[in-house]
Design a protein around this motif. Structure first.
Motif, PDB file in Angstrom:
ATOM      1  N   ASN A   6       0.828  -1.212   0.000  1.00 22.77           N
ATOM      2  CA  ASN A   6       0.000   0.000   0.000  1.00 22.77           C
ATOM      3  C   ASN A   6       0.857   1.254   0.000  1.00 22.77           C
ATOM      4  N   TYR A   7       1.931   1.243   0.787  1.00 19.38           N
ATOM      5  CA  TYR A   7       2.814   2.399   0.841  1.00 19.38           C
ATOM      6  C   TYR A   7       3.513   2.609  -0.503  1.00 19.38           C
ATOM      7  N   ALA A   8       3.921   1.524  -1.157  1.00 18.63           N
ATOM      8  CA  ALA A   8       4.541   1.659  -2.483  1.00 18.63           C
ATOM      9  C   ALA A   8       3.543   2.251  -3.475  1.00 18.63           C
ATOM     10  N   ALA A   9       2.285   1.852  -3.376  1.00 21.95           N
ATOM     11  CA  ALA A   9       1.259   2.396  -4.264  1.00 21.95           C
ATOM     12  C   ALA A   9       1.027   3.883  -3.995  1.00 21.95           C
ATOM     13  N   VAL A  10       1.051   4.293  -2.739  1.00 19.03           N
ATOM     14  CA  VAL A  10       0.870   5.711  -2.398  1.00 19.03           C
ATOM     15  C   VAL A  10       2.017   6.543  -2.954  1.00 19.03           C
ATOM     16  N   VAL A  11       3.245   6.061  -2.795  1.00 20.95           N
ATOM     17  CA  VAL A  11       4.404   6.801  -3.317  1.00 20.95           C
ATOM     18  C   VAL A  11       4.358   6.838  -4.844  1.00 20.95           C
ATOM     19  N   ALA A  12       3.992   5.721  -5.489  1.00 14.41           N
ATOM     20  CA  ALA A  12       3.892   5.700  -6.951  1.00 14.41           C
ATOM     21  C   ALA A  12       2.790   6.642  -7.440  1.00 14.41           C
ATOM     22  N   PHE A  13       1.656   6.672  -6.748  1.00  9.70           N
ATOM     23  CA  PHE A  13       0.579   7.584  -7.126  1.00  9.70           C
ATOM     24  C   PHE A  13       1.013   9.035  -6.962  1.00  9.70           C
ATOM     25  N   SER A  14       1.718   9.330  -5.896  1.00 11.43           N
ATOM     26  CA  SER A  14       2.205  10.692  -5.677  1.00 11.43           C
ATOM     27  C   SER A  14       3.191  11.104  -6.762  1.00 11.43           C
ATOM     28  N   LEU A  15       4.072  10.203  -7.146  1.00  6.41           N
ATOM     29  CA  LEU A  15       5.032  10.478  -8.206  1.00  6.41           C
ATOM     30  C   LEU A  15       4.336  10.647  -9.548  1.00  6.41           C
ATOM     31  N   ALA A  16       3.362   9.794  -9.836  1.00  5.62           N
ATOM     32  CA  ALA A  16       2.620   9.892 -11.099  1.00  5.62           C
ATOM     33  C   ALA A  16       1.813  11.180 -11.158  1.00  5.62           C
ATOM     34  N   ALA A  17       1.176  11.550 -10.071  1.00  2.00           N
ATOM     35  CA  ALA A  17       0.407  12.799 -10.050  1.00  2.00           C
ATOM     36  C   ALA A  17       1.313  14.003 -10.247  1.00  2.00           C
ATOM     37  N   SER A  18       2.498  13.951  -9.662  1.00  2.00           N
ATOM     38  CA  SER A  18       3.451  15.047  -9.824  1.00  2.00           C
ATOM     39  C   SER A  18       3.889  15.178 -11.280  1.00  2.00           C
ATOM     40  N   LEU A  19       4.148  14.061 -11.941  1.00  2.00           N
ATOM     41  CA  LEU A  19       4.579  14.110 -13.340  1.00  2.00           C
ATOM     42  C   LEU A  19       3.430  14.437 -14.284  1.00  2.00           C
ATOM     43  N   LEU A  20       2.227  13.934 -14.002  1.00  2.00           N
ATOM     44  CA  LEU A  20       1.087  14.233 -14.874  1.00  2.00           C
ATOM     45  C   LEU A  20       0.660  15.692 -14.781  1.00  2.00           C
ATOM     46  N   ALA A  21       0.958  16.330 -13.670  1.00  2.00           N
ATOM     47  CA  ALA A  21       0.617  17.748 -13.520  1.00  2.00           C
ATOM     48  C   ALA A  21       1.544  18.635 -14.349  1.00  2.00           C
ATOM     49  N   HIS A  22       2.674  18.096 -14.789  1.00  2.00           N
ATOM     50  CA  HIS A  22       3.642  18.846 -15.598  1.00  2.00           C
ATOM     51  C   HIS A  22       3.986  18.021 -16.839  1.00  2.00           C
ATOM     52  N   VAL A  80       6.606  13.960  -1.023  1.00  2.00           N
ATOM     53  CA  VAL A  80       5.193  14.029  -0.619  1.00  2.00           C
ATOM     54  C   VAL A  80       4.677  12.629  -0.298  1.00  2.00           C
ATOM     55  N   GLY A  81       4.982  11.666  -1.157  1.00  3.67           N
ATOM     56  CA  GLY A  81       4.570  10.287  -0.880  1.00  3.67           C
ATOM     57  C   GLY A  81       5.198   9.751   0.390  1.00  3.67           C
ATOM     58  N   GLY A  82       6.483  10.051   0.599  1.00  2.80           N
ATOM     59  CA  GLY A  82       7.151   9.618   1.819  1.00  2.80           C
ATOM     60  C   GLY A  82       6.569  10.263   3.062  1.00  2.80           C
ATOM     61  N   ALA A  83       6.167  11.529   2.961  1.00  5.13           N
ATOM     62  CA  ALA A  83       5.550  12.204   4.107  1.00  5.13           C
ATOM     63  C   ALA A  83       4.202  11.578   4.451  1.00  5.13           C
ATOM     64  N   ILE A  84       3.426  11.233   3.447  1.00  4.37           N
ATOM     65  CA  ILE A  84       2.132  10.577   3.692  1.00  4.37           C
ATOM     66  C   ILE A  84       2.343   9.225   4.352  1.00  4.37           C
ATOM     67  N   VAL A  85       3.300   8.462   3.832  1.00  3.57           N
ATOM     68  CA  VAL A  85       3.605   7.139   4.388  1.00  3.57           C
ATOM     69  C   VAL A  85       4.103   7.278   5.828  1.00  3.57           C
ATOM     70  N   ALA A  86       4.998   8.238   6.076  1.00  4.85           N
ATOM     71  CA  ALA A  86       5.537   8.412   7.429  1.00  4.85           C
ATOM     72  C   ALA A  86       4.450   8.848   8.407  1.00  4.85           C
ATOM     73  N   ALA A  87       3.562   9.719   7.969  1.00  4.50           N
ATOM     74  CA  ALA A  87       2.484  10.167   8.854  1.00  4.50           C
ATOM     75  C   ALA A  87       1.546   9.013   9.200  1.00  4.50           C
ATOM     76  N   HIS A  88       1.172   8.219   8.207  1.00  2.00           N
ATOM     77  CA  HIS A  88       0.289   7.079   8.482  1.00  2.00           C
ATOM     78  C   HIS A  88       1.002   6.040   9.342  1.00  2.00           C
ATOM     79  N   GLY A  89       2.248   5.732   8.975  1.00  2.00           N
ATOM     80  CA  GLY A  89       2.983   4.703   9.705  1.00  2.00           C
ATOM     81  C   GLY A  89       3.260   5.080  11.142  1.00  2.00           C
TER      82      GLY A  89
END
Length: 192
Positions: free
Chosen positions: A65-81, A147-156
């Motif tokens: 789940n954490y890998a998916a959150v980081v991948a989604f955050s990275l994909a959203a960052s790249l798709l926004a630019h 951003v993905g790492g911060a979300i993962v760290a906050a949840h964890g």
């Protein structure tokens, strides 16, 4: 000549309590004592220790789940630019076409000049570094990962992992994983 009245302060000012303490009820001397500072330091160390322990246990359980959150955050960052995404795809295509999927016995020939494998690798590395750092690709990748790492760290750190793990193997339905996967279909008390 009469003296002018002092103007009201621009920012609100907290007044001290009648006993000489601050607005919180603690005197400034009590806040400055070594015992109080030691208490705060120990409290902070304990909270940090608990958060680190929770994060370690949750990383083991929520790894995918954490890998998916980081991948989604990275994909959203790249798709926004989209320009940065195109630069990244261009670099990936150049690596695949010129280095990864090229047959070893087939040299790279550009403008009538034959390039060795070492020259091709050096050219791709230089082009990649220039593309990453002269465009915003590197900063987008780093910010997406942070951003993905911060979300993962906050949840964890906040998620209490006490109810995630079964320490007793007999409580896990004697190893029958199929019955545990479809246990929501059984009626309560059926023992499935």
């Amino acid at each position: 000549m009469a003296s002018a009245a002092t103007p009201a302060p621009l920012l609100p000012v907290t007044s001290t309590a009648a006993g000489g303490g601050s607005a919180t009820g603690l005197s400034d001397a009590a806040l400055a004592t070594p015992a109080f500072r030691l208490f705060v330091r120990l409290l902070q160390a304990r909270l940090l220790s608990e958060a680190t322990s929770r994060l370690r246990r949750n990383l083991g359980y929520f790894r995918v789940n954490y890998a998916a959150v980081v991948a989604f955050s990275l994909a959203a960052s790249l798709l926004a630019h989209p320009f940065s995404l195109l630069v990244l795809l261009g670099i990936l295509g150049a690596w695949c076409f010129l280095y990864v999927f090229r047959a070893p016995d087939q040299p790279v020939v550009l403008f009538g000049r034959t390039f060795t494998d070492r020259e091709t690798l050096l050219g791709l590395v230089v082009a990649s570094v220039l593309a990453f750092f002269l465009t915003s690709v590197a900063s987008l990748i780093i910010s997406g990962l942070l951003v993905g790492g911060a979300i993962v760290a906050a949840h964890g750190a906040c998620r209490v992992p006490e109810d995630l793990f079964l320490d007793d193997p007999s409580a896990a339905s004697n190893g029958n994983t199929t019955s545990r996967l479809i246990s929501f279909l059984a009626s309560p008390g059926s023992g499935v």
